[in-house]
Design a protein around this motif. Structure first.
Motif, PDB file in Angstrom:
ATOM      1  N   ARG A 237       1.541   6.993   0.968  1.00 21.72           N
ATOM      2  CA  ARG A 237       2.182   6.406   0.728  1.00 21.72           C
ATOM      3  C   ARG A 237       3.249   6.048   0.636  1.00 21.72           C
ATOM      4  O   ARG A 237       4.670   5.228   0.863  1.00 21.72           O
ATOM      5  CB  ARG A 237       1.163   5.097  -0.715  1.00 21.72           C
ATOM      6  CG  ARG A 237       0.751   3.893  -0.904  1.00 21.72           C
ATOM      7  CD  ARG A 237       0.464   3.153  -1.683  1.00 21.72           C
ATOM      8  NE  ARG A 237       0.901   2.282  -2.404  1.00 21.72           N
ATOM      9  CZ  ARG A 237       0.083   1.145  -1.683  1.00 21.72           C
ATOM     10  NH1 ARG A 237      -0.257   1.505  -0.622  1.00 21.72           N
ATOM     11  NH2 ARG A 237       1.088  -0.607  -1.742  1.00 21.72           N
ATOM     12  N   GLN A 240       5.260   6.425   3.337  1.00 23.06           N
ATOM     13  CA  GLN A 240       6.237   5.348   3.734  1.00 23.06           C
ATOM     14  C   GLN A 240       6.662   4.089   3.430  1.00 23.06           C
ATOM     15  O   GLN A 240       7.070   3.192   4.397  1.00 23.06           O
ATOM     16  CB  GLN A 240       4.683   4.344   3.878  1.00 23.06           C
ATOM     17  CG  GLN A 240       3.468   4.953   4.503  1.00 23.06           C
ATOM     18  CD  GLN A 240       1.965   5.166   4.409  1.00 23.06           C
ATOM     19  OE1 GLN A 240       1.691   4.028   3.286  1.00 23.06           O
ATOM     20  NE2 GLN A 240       1.464   5.203   5.014  1.00 23.06           N
ATOM     21  N   ARG A 285       9.965  -2.256   4.742  1.00 23.40           N
ATOM     22  CA  ARG A 285       9.360  -1.242   5.103  1.00 23.40           C
ATOM     23  C   ARG A 285       7.135  -1.814   5.381  1.00 23.40           C
ATOM     24  O   ARG A 285       7.348  -3.010   5.499  1.00 23.40           O
ATOM     25  CB  ARG A 285       8.657  -1.112   2.889  1.00 23.40           C
ATOM     26  CG  ARG A 285       9.591  -0.672   2.179  1.00 23.40           C
ATOM     27  CD  ARG A 285      10.314   0.027   2.488  1.00 23.40           C
ATOM     28  NE  ARG A 285      11.869   0.846   1.848  1.00 23.40           N
ATOM     29  CZ  ARG A 285      13.085   0.912   2.583  1.00 23.40           C
ATOM     30  NH1 ARG A 285      12.746   1.276   3.914  1.00 23.40           N
ATOM     31  NH2 ARG A 285      13.672   1.576   2.092  1.00 23.40           N
ATOM     32  N   GLN A 288       1.120  -2.049   5.651  1.00 24.99           N
ATOM     33  CA  GLN A 288       0.240  -0.784   5.280  1.00 24.99           C
ATOM     34  C   GLN A 288      -1.126  -1.566   4.926  1.00 24.99           C
ATOM     35  O   GLN A 288      -1.781  -1.492   4.051  1.00 24.99           O
ATOM     36  CB  GLN A 288      -0.037   0.781   4.763  1.00 24.99           C
ATOM     37  CG  GLN A 288       1.206   1.654   5.795  1.00 24.99           C
ATOM     38  CD  GLN A 288       0.676   1.931   6.147  1.00 24.99           C
ATOM     39  OE1 GLN A 288      -0.871   2.561   6.504  1.00 24.99           O
ATOM     40  NE2 GLN A 288       0.863   1.726   7.999  1.00 24.99           N
ATOM     41  N   ARG A 408       2.582   4.770  13.720  1.00 26.69           N
ATOM     42  CA  ARG A 408       3.480   4.894  13.547  1.00 26.69           C
ATOM     43  C   ARG A 408       5.005   5.832  13.725  1.00 26.69           C
ATOM     44  O   ARG A 408       6.137   5.399  13.631  1.00 26.69           O
ATOM     45  CB  ARG A 408       3.817   5.470  11.614  1.00 26.69           C
ATOM     46  CG  ARG A 408       3.550   4.428  10.926  1.00 26.69           C
ATOM     47  CD  ARG A 408       4.055   4.876   9.614  1.00 26.69           C
ATOM     48  NE  ARG A 408       4.539   6.591   9.142  1.00 26.69           N
ATOM     49  CZ  ARG A 408       4.078   6.678   8.478  1.00 26.69           C
ATOM     50  NH1 ARG A 408       3.111   6.229   8.044  1.00 26.69           N
ATOM     51  NH2 ARG A 408       3.671   7.929   8.363  1.00 26.69           N
ATOM     52  N   ASP A 439      -3.871   4.593   0.672  1.00 32.45           N
ATOM     53  CA  ASP A 439      -2.250   4.613   1.055  1.00 32.45           C
ATOM     54  C   ASP A 439      -2.553   2.804   1.430  1.00 32.45           C
ATOM     55  O   ASP A 439      -2.049   2.691   1.963  1.00 32.45           O
ATOM     56  CB  ASP A 439      -2.175   5.519   2.378  1.00 32.45           C
ATOM     57  CG  ASP A 439      -3.630   5.490   2.973  1.00 32.45           C
ATOM     58  OD1 ASP A 439      -4.936   4.825   2.736  1.00 32.45           O
ATOM     59  OD2 ASP A 439      -3.287   5.211   4.387  1.00 32.45           O
ATOM     60  N   VAL A 689       5.223  13.720   6.753  1.00 33.87           N
ATOM     61  CA  VAL A 689       5.163  12.326   7.419  1.00 33.87           C
ATOM     62  C   VAL A 689       6.797  12.697   7.755  1.00 33.87           C
ATOM     63  O   VAL A 689       7.841  13.614   7.633  1.00 33.87           O
ATOM     64  CB  VAL A 689       5.352  11.210   6.285  1.00 33.87           C
ATOM     65  CG1 VAL A 689       6.118  10.432   7.378  1.00 33.87           C
ATOM     66  CG2 VAL A 689       4.420  11.214   5.905  1.00 33.87           C
TER      67      VAL A 689
END
Ligand code: ADP
Ligand code: MG
Length: 689
Positions: A237, A240, A285, A288, A408, A439, A689
């Motif tokens: 998270r 992200q 951002r 999610q 993503r 998340d 990520v």
């Protein structure tokens, strides 16, 4: 210790190492974390007269008689009598001549095994046994651990290996990854102590606490495991939040026009989640967000409003459903709502091949198509978007974490990731959702739109099948439609489809004049879709189906559902199925055609489904009866599987584990990787990520 390979232990050669590797055990640490599945109490002898059926016990007695019975299967029968005069039969199907010879009458034996009811007396089949010298050894002290195993690894081998691993642990002390500040307030033991207690339960440990995993040593490990999962999801998270996403504010014009055109007002719950989603999308951002709402709670219109917001802002939108059938249904809904606003959704399905497919892909890549509807095939690399701003995923439980990740990768030209809205009709109690989807942000539609006529659910034994068929006839004569659901009889799709075919044949015979359709998983997608489309268009009266119709299908005129063998289904699944009716204004009925006699649990569960129409309530009660693993299955928990923790049983650990995870991420970053490696190992698909 995690670096120490199992080969460094005595008696571990390439063969044993290979077998251990099958269970994912490579290091001494892995071995320490290979916990007993249960324990046996061999600490005291049970008089034969006191034995309880179904339990395991240690007994001792003299062989009264031993003989080889020829019967259907050759077997060695040994009758054993103990000091209290109790008598039991031991039965062996595999035995050597020496073995038989050693069991002469008068021999003193000590046996451990499960007590069963045989044809004439109590029996133990293939007990472990040992010939005792007259004075006899002491009983084995403490509880004996039983390890999950694989072929070729005996329990004795396990115990030997674990003994060595424990000895190493005492010398080397593996890294206790949970800081004292985290573990202290929980009043839990340290790691070494916990592992020692689980592998070699102390004399005073209660068997019950151990079996039910309430013992503090288990709680310690469950807490650590939950913390590891939280760390992993939290890290994801955080990562992200470093990615940028397009700001999709929109001017509200399209949304206002849709809302004005809808034949209904949004419910208060819908309004709330629409606002939550809108606020997320206006941030730079990637959203999610998991949108939970019971079947029929009206998630589609929420999705449409989110889509319009992205379209207003000038970005593309993708809507994905788990099956082609459902994607087509979304297409239909969206067209009805959006064509008047000048938006033509583009459908991408498996049936689009060759030239047609190329054209559709081109429209997506060039940005000519603004709203694309399809299945998870939209994840594929061949599908390139020009400026994807929002991805909506329906019925999330078929999408795993890694698919969320994959999406993503569909960044736009500036490297920004799309916002994601994930919708599910599988109600998950909040604390569980916090564990599984740490998340994600959660939005819940917790009320159904007004004006729904409730569904009446009745359980009927299958001996009254004729009356049920009669009832279908009546409903269809009155212009209603009905579903007849055949459930899994064996764990085999082929058999299930066969059963559905047979049922359809019988019903066609028994219901002359009715138009009966059939769908099951073995039909080609196009055939299945054609039948479903006929049913939706009212050209079929009765639809015989396997559980393939579980998700999403919306035919408001269908007001009767028969479910065969409902006792074989999970409650959440029954609830989903039942949600196919009760979508119109007329009163709907669901008949659960069960096969008597029902077990106590089955009766209880059918009782729950009859009494409640709330998916959340049903889920909570189902979880209480069956536990998370069984209710959610791996499909819904995605990549997440727990080794020690049970997210339902250990609910009260969720919040502390979350706090622990935050603390570790902030103050003990060095513990993060080892913790994740220990508990998630190679299964950690996320985080990179
Ligand atoms: P689900 O959440 O199961 O996907 P749908 O979005 O298919 O539910 O909605 C079920 C039905 O309820 C649809 O026919 C939809 O048009 C209708 N509906 C949605 N919201 C409302 C509302 N606020 N008032 C009345 N009907 C609604
Ligand atoms: Mg839906």
């Amino acid at each position: 210790m995690d670096g120490l390979p199992v080969e460094s232990l005595k008696r571990v050669g390439p063969r044993v190492a290979e077998r251990l590797a099958k269970l994912g055990i490579r290091s001494v640490q892995d071995l320490l974390f290979h916990l007993p599945i249960r324990y046996q109490d061999r600490s005291r002898l049970t008089p034969i007269a006191d034995l309880r059926l179904g339990s395991e016990a240690l007994i001792q007695g003299f062989v009264e008689d031993a003989s080889i019975a020829m019967g259907r299967r050759r077997s060695l029968k040994v009758s054993l009598v103990d000091a209290g005069g109790g008598r039991i039969l031991l039965r062996f199907f595999h035995f050597s001549r020496q073995q038989a010879a050693a069991l002469q009458s008068g021999t003193l034996l000590r046996c451990y095994g499960e007590v069963r009811q045989g044809p004439v007396s109590l029996e133990m089949i293939h007990p472990e046994y040992r010939v005792q010298s007259e004075d006899g050894d002491e009983a084995e002290p403490g509880l004996t651990p039983i390890y999950p195993s694989t072929e070729g690894l005996q329990q004795a081998t396990w115990r030997g290996l674990i003994e060595q691993a424990l000895a190493l642990m005492e010398r080397l002390r593996p890294l206790d990854l949970l800081p004292r500040a985290v573990i202290g307030p929980q009043g839990l033991p340290g790691l070494c102590e916990a592992l020692r207690d689980l592998h070699r339960p102390p004399l005073e440990a209660s068997l019950e606490d151990l079996l039910e995993r309430r013992h503090p040593a288990f709680v310690r490990l469950a807490f650590e495991e939950l913390t590891a999962h939280q760390v992993s999801l939290r890290r994801l998270r955080l990562a992200q939040q470093r990615i940028s996403a397009p700001i999709l504010e929109g001017d509200g014009r399209l949304r206002a026009r849709l809302r004005a055109a809808l034949p209904f007002e949004l419910t208060e719950a819908q309004g709330r989640v629409v606002r939550e989603i809108a606020a997320d999308m206006a941030r730079p951002r990637p959203m999610q967000r998991l949108l939970q709402g019971d079947v029929g709670s009206g998630k589609t219109v929420v999705a449409a409003l989110a889509a319009l917001q992205a379209l207003e802002a000038g970005f593309q939108v993708a809507l994905m459903a788990p099956t082609e059938l459902l994607s087509e249904q979304h297409l239909r809904n969206l067209r009805a709502w959006l064509l008047p606003l000048g938006i033509e959704p583009l459908w991408l399905a498996g049936r689009h091949k060759g030239q047609e497919r190329a054209e559709r892909l081109e429209a997506i890549a060039s940005g000519a198509a603004r709203l694309v509807v399809g299945t998870h095939a939209l994840f594929q690399d061949e599908v390139v978007f020009q400026d994807l701003g929002l991805a909506i995923i329906d019925e999330q439980h078929r999408f795993g974490v890694h698919q969320r990740m994959k999406l993503r990768e569909k960044r736009d030209g500036e490297g920004a990731a799309p916002h994601q809205l994930i919708m599910t009709a599988t109600p998950i109690p909040r604390s569980l959702a916090m564990t599984l989807y740490a998340d994600l942000d959660l939005s819940v539609i917790d009320a159904l739109p007004p004006g729904r006529s409730p569904i009446t659910t009745i359980a009927v034994p299958d001996t009254r099948r004729d009356e049920v068929v009669e009832r279908v006839m009546l409903a269809c004569r009155q212009g209603r439609q009905a579903y007849w659901v055949c459930t899994l009889i064996e764990e085999s799709e082929a058999l299930e489809c066969q059963a559905a075919e047979e049922t359809a044949r019988q019903l066609r015979e028994g219901l002359p004049g009715l138009r009966v359709g059939l769908v099951h998983g073995r039909l080609k997608a196009t055939e299945r879709d054609a039948v479903m489309a006929d049913f939706a268009a009212g050209e079929l009266d009765l639809l015989v189906a396997t559980t393939v119709i579980e998700v999403g299908v919306d035919v408001p005129n269908a007001s009767l559902m028969i479910i065969e063998n409902p006792e074989r289904l999970g409650l959440a699944q029954l609830h989903q199925l039942r949600g196919r009716v009760g979508r119109g204004a007329v009163e709907s009925h669901c008949l659960l055609l069960y096969h008597a006699p029902l077990s106590q649990i089955a009766r209880e569960r059918l009782g729950i489904i009859r009494a409640s129409t709330s998916g959340f309530e049903i889920a909570e009660r189902d979880l209480a009866i069956r536990g998370a693993g069984e209710v959610l299955g791996t499909r819904q928990t995605g990549a997440i599987q727990f080794r020690v923790a049970d997210p339902v049983r250990d609910q009260r650990l969720t919040a502390p584990a979350q706090r622990a995870a935050d603390r570790i991420l902030e103050h003990h970053p060095e513990a993060v990787d080892p913790l994740i490696a220990r508990w998630l190992g190679a299964r950690e698909l996320y985080g990179q990520v």
